[in-house]
Structure formats: structure tokens, C-alpha cells
Scaffold this active site. Structure first.
Site, short mmCIF file in Angstrom:
data_model
loop_
_atom_site.label_atom_id
_atom_site.label_comp_id
_atom_site.label_asym_id
_atom_site.label_seq_id
_atom_site.Cartn_x
_atom_site.Cartn_y
_atom_site.Cartn_z
N LYS A 22 0.91 -1.24 0.23
CA LYS A 22 -0.06 0.00 -0.04
C LYS A 22 0.74 1.16 0.00
O LYS A 22 0.73 2.20 -0.84
CB LYS A 22 -0.82 0.03 1.23
CG LYS A 22 -1.81 1.40 1.42
CD LYS A 22 -2.22 1.26 2.82
CE LYS A 22 -1.46 1.56 3.95
NZ LYS A 22 -1.24 2.84 4.48
N ASN A 23 1.94 1.38 0.89
CA ASN A 23 2.67 2.49 1.12
C ASN A 23 3.81 2.86 -0.13
O ASN A 23 4.14 3.71 -0.12
CB ASN A 23 3.41 2.43 2.32
CG ASN A 23 2.48 2.72 3.47
OD1 ASN A 23 1.24 3.01 3.38
ND2 ASN A 23 2.68 2.32 4.71
N ARG A 92 -4.16 11.02 4.92
CA ARG A 92 -3.16 11.97 4.98
C ARG A 92 -2.21 11.70 3.69
O ARG A 92 -1.55 12.81 3.59
CB ARG A 92 -2.62 11.67 6.57
CG ARG A 92 -1.30 12.65 6.83
CD ARG A 92 -0.72 12.43 7.94
NE ARG A 92 0.55 13.20 8.06
CZ ARG A 92 1.50 13.39 7.13
NH1 ARG A 92 1.67 12.31 6.26
NH2 ARG A 92 2.50 14.30 7.26
N CYS A 116 -4.64 12.63 13.07
CA CYS A 116 -5.37 11.35 12.99
C CYS A 116 -5.11 10.85 14.33
O CYS A 116 -4.60 11.09 15.29
CB CYS A 116 -4.55 10.56 11.74
SG CYS A 116 -2.99 9.86 12.14
N ARG A 121 0.63 14.86 13.02
CA ARG A 121 1.03 14.46 11.60
C ARG A 121 1.25 15.67 10.49
O ARG A 121 0.47 15.82 9.60
CB ARG A 121 0.29 13.39 11.16
CG ARG A 121 0.24 12.02 11.95
CD ARG A 121 -0.29 10.82 11.48
NE ARG A 121 0.64 10.50 10.34
CZ ARG A 121 0.27 9.25 9.71
NH1 ARG A 121 -0.77 8.74 9.56
NH2 ARG A 121 1.01 9.10 8.43
N ASP A 306 5.41 0.57 11.99
CA ASP A 306 4.09 0.08 11.48
C ASP A 306 3.88 -1.37 11.92
O ASP A 306 2.68 -2.02 11.83
CB ASP A 306 3.81 0.11 10.12
CG ASP A 306 3.91 1.59 9.58
OD1 ASP A 306 3.84 1.73 8.52
OD2 ASP A 306 3.48 2.37 10.38
N ILE A 328 8.48 7.32 16.63
CA ILE A 328 8.22 8.02 15.47
C ILE A 328 7.07 8.58 15.79
O ILE A 328 7.04 9.91 15.39
CB ILE A 328 8.17 6.73 14.18
CG1 ILE A 328 9.16 6.01 14.17
CG2 ILE A 328 7.93 7.65 13.07
CD1 ILE A 328 10.65 6.70 13.75
N ARG A 398 -8.36 -0.33 5.21
CA ARG A 398 -7.54 0.59 4.65
C ARG A 398 -6.45 0.18 4.02
O ARG A 398 -5.78 0.74 3.23
CB ARG A 398 -7.13 1.97 5.61
CG ARG A 398 -8.51 2.67 6.22
CD ARG A 398 -7.77 3.86 7.01
NE ARG A 398 -6.83 4.68 6.11
CZ ARG A 398 -6.37 5.86 6.67
NH1 ARG A 398 -6.92 6.24 8.01
NH2 ARG A 398 -5.54 6.45 5.99
C1 EPZ Z 1 4.57 6.96 6.15
O1 EPZ Z 1 3.78 7.84 7.02
C2 EPZ Z 1 3.64 5.65 6.18
N1 EPZ Z 1 2.62 6.03 5.27
C3 EPZ Z 1 3.15 5.31 7.46
O2 EPZ Z 1 2.39 4.30 7.43
C4 EPZ Z 1 4.41 5.20 8.49
O3 EPZ Z 1 3.85 4.90 9.93
C5 EPZ Z 1 5.19 6.27 8.27
O4 EPZ Z 1 5.60 6.77 7.24
C6 EPZ Z 1 6.49 5.93 9.27
O5 EPZ Z 1 7.28 4.97 8.86
C7 EPZ Z 1 2.77 6.12 4.00
O6 EPZ Z 1 3.81 5.80 3.31
C8 EPZ Z 1 1.61 6.22 3.11
P1 EPZ Z 1 6.72 10.36 8.42
P2 EPZ Z 1 4.45 9.44 7.06
O7 EPZ Z 1 6.69 11.74 7.57
O8 EPZ Z 1 5.32 9.68 5.79
C9 EPZ Z 1 6.89 13.71 11.52
C10 EPZ Z 1 0.41 2.95 7.56
O9 EPZ Z 1 0.01 2.49 8.60
N2 EPZ Z 1 6.81 14.76 10.67
O10 EPZ Z 1 7.88 9.46 8.00
O11 EPZ Z 1 3.20 10.45 6.85
C11 EPZ Z 1 5.51 12.83 11.47
O12 EPZ Z 1 4.50 13.65 12.75
C12 EPZ Z 1 0.94 4.51 7.71
O13 EPZ Z 1 0.51 2.50 6.49
C13 EPZ Z 1 6.75 16.12 10.68
O14 EPZ Z 1 6.44 16.62 11.98
O15 EPZ Z 1 5.37 9.46 8.07
C14 EPZ Z 1 5.91 11.72 12.35
O16 EPZ Z 1 6.10 11.98 13.74
C15 EPZ Z 1 0.58 4.93 9.20
N3 EPZ Z 1 6.49 16.92 9.68
C16 EPZ Z 1 7.45 11.52 11.75
O17 EPZ Z 1 7.95 12.92 11.46
C17 EPZ Z 1 6.33 16.60 8.39
O18 EPZ Z 1 6.16 17.26 7.49
C18 EPZ Z 1 7.69 10.59 10.80
O19 EPZ Z 1 6.65 10.85 9.83
C19 EPZ Z 1 6.34 15.13 8.30
C20 EPZ Z 1 6.46 14.25 9.28
#
Ligand code: EPZ
Length: 418
Positions: A22-23, A92, A116, A121, A306, A328, A398
């Protein structure tokens, strides 16, 4: 709202096939916006988030043809460079259209994601990266406006903290920017490398995907391509732990063990009889008692956040105390109170959860909250004595394709109830 009714206590036995990721599919679908030519993606899982992204792309101007797990996208023109709130609030990852829209159409209007279940996020790193490439960003009425009427220019982008979709967004903007872009502190997840493989097939010039520094030489346009999405490592990891918690004998096929290194080592340390007969298969055998082993989530190649909820469910069956630390997300323990209703003994202390095993799990009524927390409830229900009813299983839909069919095929007593 659909529910799952699960009678626990049966060890899983048999073969579970892995779906496409999915990701990895989500950014790959968004990447189709970068060209007017057809992009064909194979092994796209038919899950809710994918259908949401397809709907968003059609609103933007893509024509989409779905044949089973093959999706063909054609975007002759960007009709509406927008991602409306009603779609973004349900997923998101809609922010993944930001980079491609600014690169292809010179502008984007994307709703801020809002929070969420697992945390606030924000997408500030996505936005500061686009500004570095020359986009002008403004915010009003809950929407982000990004404009680059004269096109984007390559630049040096450095993320304050690793972001997976942030890296993917900037990569998709940089491939059509003029000149060279370097992305520092980039995410190294396999899904980033898979996106880079697709973009390279489309004619992009990318070095270093899968490492912390990615270099892109911008090109003036991209062509269509055909690409097979990688296996879903989180789905495969979830099924490995579902087999382990039921003391089952299961072969997970069509997966990528090389994308699950940290989990494999951790589970073997905990005493799970987990082997890798070849590079697309994982085998779990009945393991007897489990040892408590501490785990801390980290960005790839560390233990995936995850898979944290699933690991915690497994540790409720280990003989002793284990510490699970989530680094994370700020609020990814929504599964703890539900697992407690089933008899687990877990204490939360900030980002750490102390799991006291081995606890006898009994069936109960529980509610799914986020995608992966729901998966941990399914696992616990499979191991629990008696019947569990899981409400709001749309969270599971999802990200897991036909999960109840895959589990029933290996002996689980699981029914979906409308
Ligand atoms: C991706 O989300 C995945 N989703 C998530 O999977 C996964 O949990 C996450 O990466 C971490 O591995 C997809 O790939 C579609 P991040 P993403 O940006 O990219 C903070 C699932 O279950 N952050 O790596 O949104 C954020 O809040 C989903 O399939 C900022 O502060 O995660 C988090 O604490 C859930 N500002 C950390 O960084 C930003 O601009 C990592 O988030 C971006 C992120």
C-alpha cells in the site's frame, strides 16, 4: 459499520500470499501525474486507501482503468490541481500529490491533513522542501497553496527529521526541476527506492535512493512506464506475528524478507521459530514459549513503527517483562487499552509501554482505532480464548487486502459481519 467476529484458540496452518505494498502504491499512483503518457502499475492492493487516492487523481484529471491488481493511469492534463479536505481528512497520504502537481502544473491547492489517531502529523517538512525548490507557499482556510509559475529549480534540501512521504513528495518535485537537487537526511524505506525505480523507468535521473542522500538531475519531461509494486512488508510482518502468537505453522509467500531484517532478528531473539527458505518466503513453525525482548521503533532499516502494535500483542504472550518504545509517532498506543480489555497487562509511561507477559487473553468487545492497532487486535483475538468482536474494521480495510479471507484460508475462525 462492519465488524469482525473471531473465535480464538486455533493455531494458523498453511500458506498466506503477500499483496503489493500500500505504502509503495500510493506514491506510485501520485507519480503518474508527472506525465501525460500512460503509467501501468501491477500488484496494486485493492484496499480503501488506494481507492481514495484513485478518486483524488480522477478529480485532478487522470483517467484510471483498474483490472484486478493492475492500474493504468493517463493524465493528459491537470484539470484541477487540488486535494480537497473531504478526501485528505480520510487519508493523510493525499499530500503525496503536492510535489507532482507543483512540478507538472506549477501549482497545487492541498488541504492541510489535520490530525489522525496516531498523532498531529504535520507536513511542514514537505512545504519547506518545496520552498527550497522555489515554490511559494501560503496557507488559508485550512488549505496550502503552493505556486511555482516559472517552474521549480534544483536545490539542496535537508530534512530536520526523516520523513517517508516528505522524501517521496520532494523526490517527485525534483525530477522535473531545472538542475540538480540533493535530498539530505532522506528516508531509506524500501517504498522510497521503489518510487525511485518507477521514476527512473519514466526517464528521471536519480542516484542514491535507499540511502540518506538522494541526488536528482532534473529533466524537462517524463514518459509513461510499466512497474510492478514491491511486496507489502508490513502485511507480511503482520502475518508472521499472527502465526507466532497462535503457535502456528505458516508459510508467508511472495514477500521480501530483506525488507524485514530488524523484525526477523527481533522475533528470533524472542524464540520464534522463523526461517527464510528463499528470498520471497518466510516460514513460522510452532515455537513453544516466547522470551520477552525489548523493542524500540526506528526509521528503516530499524524496527518499523507500523509493526509496533503487532509486536506488543505478541509480547503479551512472552514469559516476562518487555519494554516497547515508540520513537516515530507521539500517540501510537491506542491498541493498549483494547488489549487490556482482552486481559493483557501493559503500563504506558510516555513513549514507553511496559508489557507484563504471559497474560491469558480472553475474547472481548473491542474497537479498532488506527490501521495497525486494529491488526494487533486481530492477532490478540486469534490467540484469545473465546469470542472477540472488533468494531470499526474499516480501519483494517484501509491497508489489508481481504485479511479475513487470507486468515480463514489458514484456519482462523473469523467472520465479517455487516
Ligand atoms: C509513512 O507516513 C507511512 N505512510 C506510515 O504508514 C508510517 O507509519 C510512517 O511513514 C513512518 O514509517 C505512507 O507511507 C503512506 P513520516 P508519513 O513523515 O510519511 C513527523 C500505515 O500504517 N513529521 O515518516 O506520514 C510525523 O508527525 C501508515 O501504513 C513532521 O513533523 O510519516 C512523524 O512523527 C501509518 N513533519 C514523523 O515525522 C512533516 O512534514 C515521521 O513521519 C512530516 C513528518
Amino acid at each position: 459499520m462492519d465488524k469482525f467476529v473471531i473465535e480464538g484458540g486455533t493455531p494458523l496452518q498453511g500458506i498466506i500470499p503477500t499483496s503489493g505494498s500500500k505504502n509503495s502504491s500510493l506514491p506510485a499512483l501520485a507519480a503518474a501525474l508527472l506525465t501525460a503518457e500512460p503509467v501501468v502499475l501491477h500488484r496494486v492492493p485493492r484496499v480503501r486507501d488506494i481507492r481514495t487516492m484513485e478518486r483524488l487523481l480522477v478529480d485532478i484529471g487522470s483517467s484510471i482503468d483498474v483490472e484486478g491488481e493492475t492500474v493504468t493511469l493517463k493524465t493528459p492534463a491537470i484539470v484541477s490541481p487540488e486535494a480537497p479536505y473531504e478526501l485528505v481528512k480520510t487519508m493523510r497520504a493525499s499530500s503525496l500529490v503536492l510535489g507532482p502537481l507543483v512540478a507538472r502544473a506549477g501549482r497545487a491547492r492541498v488541504s492541510l491533513p489535520g490530525g489522525c489517531a496516531i498523532g498531529s502529523r504535520p507536513i511542514n517538512f514537505h512545504l519547506s522542501g518545496l520552498e527550497r525548490l522555489g515554490a511559494v507557499i501560503s496557507q488559508e482556510h485550512g488549505y496550502i497553496e503552493a505556486a511555482a509559475p516559472k517552474g521549480l529549480k534544483g536545490a539542496r534540501v535537508s530534512f530536520d527529521r526523516i520523513t517517508v512521504t516528505g522524501t517521496e513528495d520532494i523526490l517527485m518535485a525534483a525530477v522535473l526541476a531545472e538542475g540538480e537537487t540533493t535530498i539530505e537526511n532522506a528516508a531509506r524505506e524500501p517504498e522510497v527506492s521503489d518510487l525511485a525505480d518507477l521514476l527512473t523507468k519514466m526517464g528521471a535521473k536519480i542516484q542514491g535512493a535507499g540511502t540518506s542522500t538522494i541526488t536528482v538531475q532534473g529533466v524537462s519531461s517524463l514518459e509513461g512506464a510499466t512497474h510492478e509494486i514491491i511486496a507489502d512488508r508490513i502485511e507480511a510482518g503482520t502475518f508472521v506475528m499472527a502465526a507466532a502468537i497462535t503457535n502456528g505453522d505458516v508459510r508467508i509467500t511472495g514477500c521480501r524478507p530483506d525488507h524485514l531484517g530488524a523484525m526477523i532478528v527481533k522475533l528470533q531473539e524472542a524464540g520464534v521459530d522463523l526461517t527464510q527458505p528463499d528470498d520471497t518466503t518466510l516460514v513460522v513453525k510452532p515455537s513453544g514459549s516466547l522470551k520477552p525482548v525489548d523493542m524500540t521503533t526506528e526509521e528503516y532499516p530499524g524496527f518499523a513503527t507500523d509493526l509496533q502494535a503487532q509486536y506488543m500483542a505478541l509480547m503479551t504472550q512472552a514469559e516476562g517483562i518487555s519494554l516497547v518504545t515508540e520513537t516515530i509517532f507521539e500517540n501510537r498506543f491506542m491498541h493498549v487499552s483494547e488489549l487490556a480489555r482482552m486481559g493483557a497487562t501493559i503500563r504506558i509511561d510516555g513513549r514507553r509501554a511496559i508489557v507484563a507477559g504471559r497474560s491469558k487473553l480472553t475474547g472481548a468487545g473491542v474497537i479498532a482505532s488506527d490501521l495497525r492497532a486494529s491488526a494487533s487486535l486481530v492477532m490478540a483475538a486469534l490467540a484469545a480464548k473465546g469470542q472477540t468482536v472488533i468494531d470499526r474494521v474499516y480501519h483494517i480495510d484501509r491497508g489489508y487486502e481481504k485479511i479475513e479471507a487470507k486468515l480463514a484460508a489458514v484456519g482462523a475462525n473469523i467472520q465479517r459481519v455487516e
